[in-house]
Design a protein around this motif. Sequence first.
Motif, PDB file in Angstrom:
ATOM      1  N   SER A   1     -27.363 -39.031 -22.415  1.00 62.31           N
ATOM      2  CA  SER A   1     -28.262 -38.029 -22.976  1.00 62.31           C
ATOM      3  C   SER A   1     -27.785 -37.617 -24.356  1.00 62.31           C
ATOM      4  O   SER A   1     -26.639 -37.863 -24.746  1.00 62.31           O
ATOM      5  CB  SER A   1     -28.313 -36.811 -22.048  1.00 62.31           C
ATOM      6  N   MET A   2     -28.648 -36.955 -25.102  1.00 59.72           N
ATOM      7  CA  MET A   2     -28.285 -36.491 -26.439  1.00 59.72           C
ATOM      8  C   MET A   2     -27.104 -35.526 -26.372  1.00 59.72           C
ATOM      9  O   MET A   2     -26.279 -35.477 -27.293  1.00 59.72           O
ATOM     10  CB  MET A   2     -29.495 -35.817 -27.087  1.00 59.72           C
ATOM     11  N   GLU A   3     -27.010 -34.754 -25.273  1.00 56.47           N
ATOM     12  CA  GLU A   3     -25.929 -33.782 -25.146  1.00 56.47           C
ATOM     13  C   GLU A   3     -24.562 -34.435 -25.037  1.00 56.47           C
ATOM     14  O   GLU A   3     -23.553 -33.866 -25.448  1.00 56.47           O
ATOM     15  CB  GLU A   3     -26.162 -32.873 -23.924  1.00 56.47           C
ATOM     16  N   THR A   4     -24.513 -35.621 -24.427  1.00 58.37           N
ATOM     17  CA  THR A   4     -23.225 -36.291 -24.210  1.00 58.37           C
ATOM     18  C   THR A   4     -22.897 -37.308 -25.294  1.00 58.37           C
ATOM     19  O   THR A   4     -21.847 -37.948 -25.234  1.00 58.37           O
ATOM     20  CB  THR A   4     -23.217 -36.999 -22.845  1.00 58.37           C
ATOM     21  N   LEU A   5     -23.766 -37.481 -26.282  1.00 58.42           N
ATOM     22  CA  LEU A   5     -23.498 -38.428 -27.361  1.00 58.42           C
ATOM     23  C   LEU A   5     -22.340 -37.935 -28.226  1.00 58.42           C
ATOM     24  O   LEU A   5     -22.180 -36.723 -28.451  1.00 58.42           O
ATOM     25  CB  LEU A   5     -24.730 -38.592 -28.249  1.00 58.42           C
ATOM     26  N   PRO A   6     -21.516 -38.845 -28.735  1.00 58.90           N
ATOM     27  CA  PRO A   6     -20.458 -38.440 -29.659  1.00 58.90           C
ATOM     28  C   PRO A   6     -21.052 -37.777 -30.907  1.00 58.90           C
ATOM     29  O   PRO A   6     -22.203 -37.998 -31.266  1.00 58.90           O
ATOM     30  CB  PRO A   6     -19.769 -39.768 -30.012  1.00 58.90           C
ATOM     31  N   HIS A   7     -20.227 -36.960 -31.567  1.00 62.23           N
ATOM     32  CA  HIS A   7     -20.651 -36.286 -32.790  1.00 62.23           C
ATOM     33  C   HIS A   7     -21.049 -37.334 -33.829  1.00 62.23           C
ATOM     34  O   HIS A   7     -20.423 -38.390 -33.942  1.00 62.23           O
ATOM     35  CB  HIS A   7     -19.493 -35.425 -33.325  1.00 62.23           C
ATOM     36  N   LEU A   8     -22.078 -37.067 -34.563  1.00 59.41           N
ATOM     37  CA  LEU A   8     -22.638 -37.915 -35.624  1.00 59.41           C
ATOM     38  C   LEU A   8     -23.505 -39.056 -35.096  1.00 59.41           C
ATOM     39  O   LEU A   8     -24.084 -39.800 -35.875  1.00 59.41           O
ATOM     40  CB  LEU A   8     -21.543 -38.507 -36.539  1.00 59.41           C
TER      41      LEU A   8
ATOM     42  N   LEU B   1     -13.927 -46.114 -28.243  1.00 58.73           N
ATOM     43  CA  LEU B   1     -13.191 -47.325 -28.618  1.00 58.73           C
ATOM     44  C   LEU B   1     -12.521 -47.199 -29.977  1.00 58.73           C
ATOM     45  O   LEU B   1     -11.391 -47.684 -30.164  1.00 58.73           O
ATOM     46  CB  LEU B   1     -14.144 -48.528 -28.619  1.00 58.73           C
ATOM     47  N   VAL B   2     -13.175 -46.592 -30.926  1.00 55.98           N
ATOM     48  CA  VAL B   2     -12.605 -46.431 -32.272  1.00 55.98           C
ATOM     49  C   VAL B   2     -12.704 -44.960 -32.661  1.00 55.98           C
ATOM     50  O   VAL B   2     -13.575 -44.232 -32.178  1.00 55.98           O
ATOM     51  CB  VAL B   2     -13.347 -47.306 -33.311  1.00 55.98           C
ATOM     52  N   PRO B   3     -11.817 -44.504 -33.555  1.00 54.50           N
ATOM     53  CA  PRO B   3     -11.896 -43.094 -33.982  1.00 54.50           C
ATOM     54  C   PRO B   3     -13.131 -42.846 -34.845  1.00 54.50           C
ATOM     55  O   PRO B   3     -13.583 -43.726 -35.574  1.00 54.50           O
ATOM     56  CB  PRO B   3     -10.601 -42.909 -34.787  1.00 54.50           C
ATOM     57  N   GLN B   4     -13.667 -41.630 -34.721  1.00 58.72           N
ATOM     58  CA  GLN B   4     -14.797 -41.253 -35.568  1.00 58.72           C
ATOM     59  C   GLN B   4     -14.283 -40.690 -36.892  1.00 58.72           C
ATOM     60  O   GLN B   4     -13.214 -40.082 -36.943  1.00 58.72           O
ATOM     61  CB  GLN B   4     -15.670 -40.202 -34.869  1.00 58.72           C
ATOM     62  N   ASP B   5     -15.057 -40.917 -37.945  1.00 59.31           N
ATOM     63  CA  ASP B   5     -14.711 -40.416 -39.268  1.00 59.31           C
ATOM     64  C   ASP B   5     -15.705 -39.322 -39.634  1.00 59.31           C
ATOM     65  O   ASP B   5     -16.901 -39.575 -39.771  1.00 59.31           O
ATOM     66  CB  ASP B   5     -14.795 -41.566 -40.285  1.00 59.31           C
ATOM     67  N   PRO B   6     -15.232 -38.065 -39.781  1.00 58.78           N
ATOM     68  CA  PRO B   6     -16.162 -36.960 -40.061  1.00 58.78           C
ATOM     69  C   PRO B   6     -16.896 -37.093 -41.399  1.00 58.78           C
ATOM     70  O   PRO B   6     -17.898 -36.414 -41.622  1.00 58.78           O
ATOM     71  CB  PRO B   6     -15.256 -35.722 -40.050  1.00 58.78           C
ATOM     72  N   THR B   7     -16.392 -37.999 -42.265  1.00 59.45           N
ATOM     73  CA  THR B   7     -17.060 -38.171 -43.565  1.00 59.45           C
ATOM     74  C   THR B   7     -18.209 -39.170 -43.491  1.00 59.45           C
ATOM     75  O   THR B   7     -18.935 -39.358 -44.471  1.00 59.45           O
ATOM     76  CB  THR B   7     -16.046 -38.640 -44.632  1.00 59.45           C
ATOM     77  N   ASP B   8     -18.366 -39.858 -42.321  1.00 59.97           N
ATOM     78  CA  ASP B   8     -19.473 -40.812 -42.176  1.00 59.97           C
ATOM     79  C   ASP B   8     -20.810 -40.075 -42.219  1.00 59.97           C
ATOM     80  O   ASP B   8     -20.924 -38.928 -41.757  1.00 59.97           O
ATOM     81  CB  ASP B   8     -19.366 -41.560 -40.843  1.00 59.97           C
ATOM     82  N   GLU B   9     -21.816 -40.727 -42.760  1.00 58.26           N
ATOM     83  CA  GLU B   9     -23.163 -40.174 -42.748  1.00 58.26           C
ATOM     84  C   GLU B   9     -23.674 -40.161 -41.307  1.00 58.26           C
ATOM     85  O   GLU B   9     -23.680 -41.201 -40.640  1.00 58.26           O
ATOM     86  CB  GLU B   9     -24.091 -41.023 -43.618  1.00 58.26           C
TER      87      GLU B   9
END
Length: 536
Positions: free
Chosen positions: A2-9, A498-506
């Motif tokens: 669901s949208m609620e459980t999606l990772p940030h960004l 699996l991979v780290p998220q980058d907060p600067t990504d669009e």
Amino acid sequence: MSMETLPHLWTQVPIEDCLLAYPNGRRIRQGWSPQCENHPAETLDDWGVLKTSAIQDGEYVETANKHIPSKLKPRTQLEVETGDILITCAGPRSRCGVTCLVRKTRPKLLISGKMYQLRADPEIIDRHLLELFLREPGTKHKIDEMKTGISDSGLNLTHGRFSMLEVPLPPHNEQQRIVAKIEELFSELDAGEESLRRARRLLGVYRQSLLKQAFEGKLTAPWRKQNPQLLESPDQLLKRIQEERQARYEKQLKDWKAAAKEWESAGGLGRKPSKPTGLASISPLSEDERSSLGALPDVWHMVPAEVIGNVQLGRQRSPKNQSKDFPTKYIRAANITESGLALGDILEMEFTPQERKTFTLQPGDLVLSEASGSASQVGKPAVWKGEIPDCCFQNTVIRHRLVDPGCSVFYLWLYRFFYVHGIFSLTAGGVGINHLSAGKFSRLSVPLCSFPEQQEIVRLLDEQFTAIEQNEREIDAALKRSAALRQSILKKAFSGQLVPQDPTDEPASQLLERICAERETAAKAPKKKAAKKIRP
């Protein structure tokens, strides 16, 4: 997810929003299934239609196609291109919804009506990532729930249902990181799995080598040197087997006389018992027959199969339209597999009391598949252990009842050797259906050695094959663990672990909004008029 459980960004969109549109405006294209020839397109100038078997999980097999007859005009708009994602949309449950990315293809191949062709929009989603998403266990489960049909043998994945599949969409830069990480991990798994499969192939080669050594007498060469007192000369072997054959024949003759007397006392009702066939003489073998198993030890001898036991073809009659006066269970060629007898599907047909005397199996009988559509499947052997009381056999089975039942396991190993090395397939013949035939089998040359040496060969083969089978089980378990690890990697990839998220990504939602706005602006922009040509 669901949208609620999606990772940030991340965001989530219907699969159609990730795809390029075809000229007709549709984003999911289904193919065409013309009446084709029963062979693949032979040259690059020939057009072909892909079979569903061209689509394997993550693998594209371009050779799985059928040639389009020259009288039909190919629908060139359905041609497969490198970068396409193909998914089967009809077939058995296990084959409906299978996905692959076309990494390379020959020209002039079309998609069939049993598959969809998707083209990922590169501005929105990486095509490798979309293929991996469609192969992820959770996605496969969702697709499985979308299938319609009344039987698992024939299901459909409709366009309407499939187009509703929601795709989790990471930021564009994260997509690249996910694909790179999966390719790195999968590459390591590929290397490990190939090593395991190579080891398994080597075990198969070793198994065949053991059988060959066993029946050339090489496996027990050290044993013969250590146990000369247990060996018999060829003359002794022949004399012993002739005495055993004669004793069996005399017993058969005695039983026949008693049955004939009983038949006469009953007023000659029913079929008169048949007199047993006299013993065939042991003819000398030709040079070709002598060399069929290579150079044998001096204390071994070669004899026709009929010398060491009675060869009998099963009862010939279809079970259809038979009376139920004497219903009897029977085995057929389909019950004999490469790993032994499969008795879960036993049929019944009529065998009269007299026929039962001829065709009832006894513990120690060797049974072989007599007929098959493929010559390589003729001669599969097994030993009957009395699993089903009063069971008979059909005419697709040959029974070899040895003079000495104690030799059954030795000759079972021998017939496995014949089967694996293609000796039975070379002997078989026929048009459409290949037959080994009882006559050909009776004349087949087999080795004869002392009973103690037979026991030693069986012991060594049992010991070695047990070790081989244990190694194969361990390899298979390791391959299953590797497959499970692949699925775990995919699951982590599409849950953002699996991979780290980058907060600067669009953010993916902003990416979609930007692309949508750019495309709307481009659509509203005035189109440049083509310059008029000046006529001379």
